[in-house]
Write an enzyme that holds these catalytic residues in place. Structure first.
Site, short mmCIF file in Angstrom:
data_model
loop_
_atom_site.label_atom_id
_atom_site.label_comp_id
_atom_site.label_asym_id
_atom_site.label_seq_id
_atom_site.Cartn_x
_atom_site.Cartn_y
_atom_site.Cartn_z
N TYR A 1 44.98 51.75 43.48
CA TYR A 1 46.24 51.05 43.70
C TYR A 1 46.10 49.64 43.16
O TYR A 1 45.12 48.96 43.48
CB TYR A 1 46.56 51.00 45.21
CG TYR A 1 47.80 50.18 45.50
CD1 TYR A 1 49.04 50.80 45.66
CD2 TYR A 1 47.73 48.79 45.59
CE1 TYR A 1 50.17 50.05 45.90
CE2 TYR A 1 48.87 48.03 45.82
CZ TYR A 1 50.09 48.67 45.97
OH TYR A 1 51.22 47.93 46.19
N GLU B 1 53.85 47.23 40.35
CA GLU B 1 52.95 48.06 41.14
C GLU B 1 52.59 49.32 40.37
O GLU B 1 53.47 49.95 39.78
CB GLU B 1 53.64 48.44 42.46
CG GLU B 1 52.77 49.30 43.37
CD GLU B 1 53.57 49.85 44.54
OE1 GLU B 1 53.42 49.34 45.66
OE2 GLU B 1 54.34 50.81 44.34
#
Ligand code: GDP
Ligand code: MN
Length: 377
Positions: A101, A185
């Site tokens: 992530y 993101e």
């Protein structure tokens, strides 16, 4: 403005970040044709501006073009958390060895960006963040310094990412800067069996204040009307500055400073603003009608406070605007109008002669706010 995954993917590719080969389609036959071009086996991905598509059944592996067509038929029209699927991304599948992530998000309170990264990315990132916060690195990024090689290495090391993730982190920061992003993101950023790092999913939020130089995303077709508050969308279409709040008094004023202080005075009277709308300098009948219809569309509104200080646009013109607006918009909630400044007496007389049963007048801002607050109770 949130971008779709396929738009984020395009930005990543433009900044040298590896992404899977993919095509965007809007019907099952086109999905099948795309699968044929992409090698047969593909991932079918719902294009909606909301996360958690995988868990909702919006990300499905299809073994061949025929299966792709069937899968596409199932996902198109699907409702994912209130968002209807109108388009799909058909992507070449990636063989996943590990899911990471990484993101950059504007930290308004700190006046900086925050890099957030974890070696345990993927669909369970929220659980990881909640249960084991130490598995998620949070490194402040000074926007003036940006993400240098050293900073990128620091973020990668703090999160336990492979050293080569630093190059991806630097490029992602370029996306933040060049594309005026408030959020970038990648979840998951995957390591393939070949050791390559590929951005498998992307979320980018572009600063609405930069729309003028980010015109490629348009104001219209790339904005999912279902993703935003419908009243805000309607207000923007009319060129009005409308902001939704969580109280019960609708506020209309002319000029940002007056509107801000009106919000404070409403709060000072023990009520809470439901929303506010700045109609700017020229309060024409048209602008008033548009503004009133926007404010009244909010079901939370129990009373409306119109606070206008006449300047170049005098109060008699504003009052005419309100009177005309009352002919085209059906007033469903009580309204308090305070006119002051240039030609205030003339304006008040015009409103008084209209004698609308739901319209009261006040001569001071405090008095108007008290009346509006009482009516909202
Ligand atoms: P999200 O659920 O909306 O975040 O959608 P993602 O695009 O992140 O996909 C969800 C999950 O599907 C990912 O975390 C992966 O585990 C899986 N996935 C997506 N694309 C691929 C792919 O090409 N290959 C494999 N094996 N899994 C994939
Ligand atoms: Mn994802």
């Amino acid at each position: 403005m949130d971008l779709y995954e396929h738009q984020a993917r395009q930005l990543f590719a433009e900044h040298g970040i590896s992404v899977p080969d993919a095509e965007v389609v809007e019907d099952p036959k086109a999905a099948r044709a795309a699968a044929e071009r992409l090698g047969g086996r593909v991932v079918v991905k719902a294009q909606v501006k909301v996360g958690g598509r995988g868990k909702a059944g919006g990300v499905v592996l299809a073994a061949n073009p025929a299966a792709t067509e069937i899968t596409a038929r199932q996902i198109l029209g699907m409702n994912i958390k209130g968002h209807t699927v109108h388009a799909l991304m058909i992507a070449q599948p990636v063989d996943i060895q590990a899911e990471f992530y990484v993101s950059y998000v504007l930290d308004r309170a700190a006046g900086r960006f925050l890099a957030i990264a974890s070696a345990e990315g993927g669909m369970a990132i929220e659980e990881v963040a909640a249960r084991r916060p130490e598995a998620v690195a949070r490194i402040p990024v000074d926007p003036a310094e940006g993400v240098t090689d050293g900073k990128a290495a620091e973020i990668a090391a703090a999160a336990g990412l492979p050293a080569r993730a630093a190059a991806v982190l630097r490029r992602l920061w370029e996306v933040v800067v060049r594309e005026d992003a408030l959020l970038v993101e990648v979840n998951p950023l995957v390591r393939t069996s070949g050791g390559e790092l590929v951005a498998l999913d992307g979320k980018v939020t572009v600063d609405d204040n930069a729309r003028f130089r980010q015109a490629r995303w348009g104001g219209g077709d790339s904005t999912d009307p279902q993703a935003a508050d419908p009243i805000e969308v309607a207000a923007r279409a009319k060129g009005l500055n409308y902001v939704k709040l969580d109280g019960e008094v609708g506020v209309i004023g002319n000029g940002a400073g007056l509107v801000m202080s009106t919000l404070d005075v409403v709060a000072g009277c023990g009520a809470r603003p439901a929303n506010f709308l700045d109609i700017g300098g020229g309060a024409s009948a048209r602008v008033m009608a548009d503004g009133l219809s926007v404010i009244l569309a909010d079901p939370a509104v129990r009373s409306v406070l119109v606070n206008v200080f006449g300047g170049i646009t005098a109060c008699d013109a504003v009052a005419e605007g309100i009177v005309q607006a009352l002919d085209s918009v059906r007033l469903t909630k009580p309204m308090v109008v305070r006119l002051d400044g240039n030609a205030a007496a003339e304006g008040r007389a015009i409103l008084a002669s209209r004698a609308h049963p739901l319209v009261e007048q006040a001569t001071t801002m405090d008095g108007a706010a008290r009346q509006a607050a009482a009516l909202a109770r």
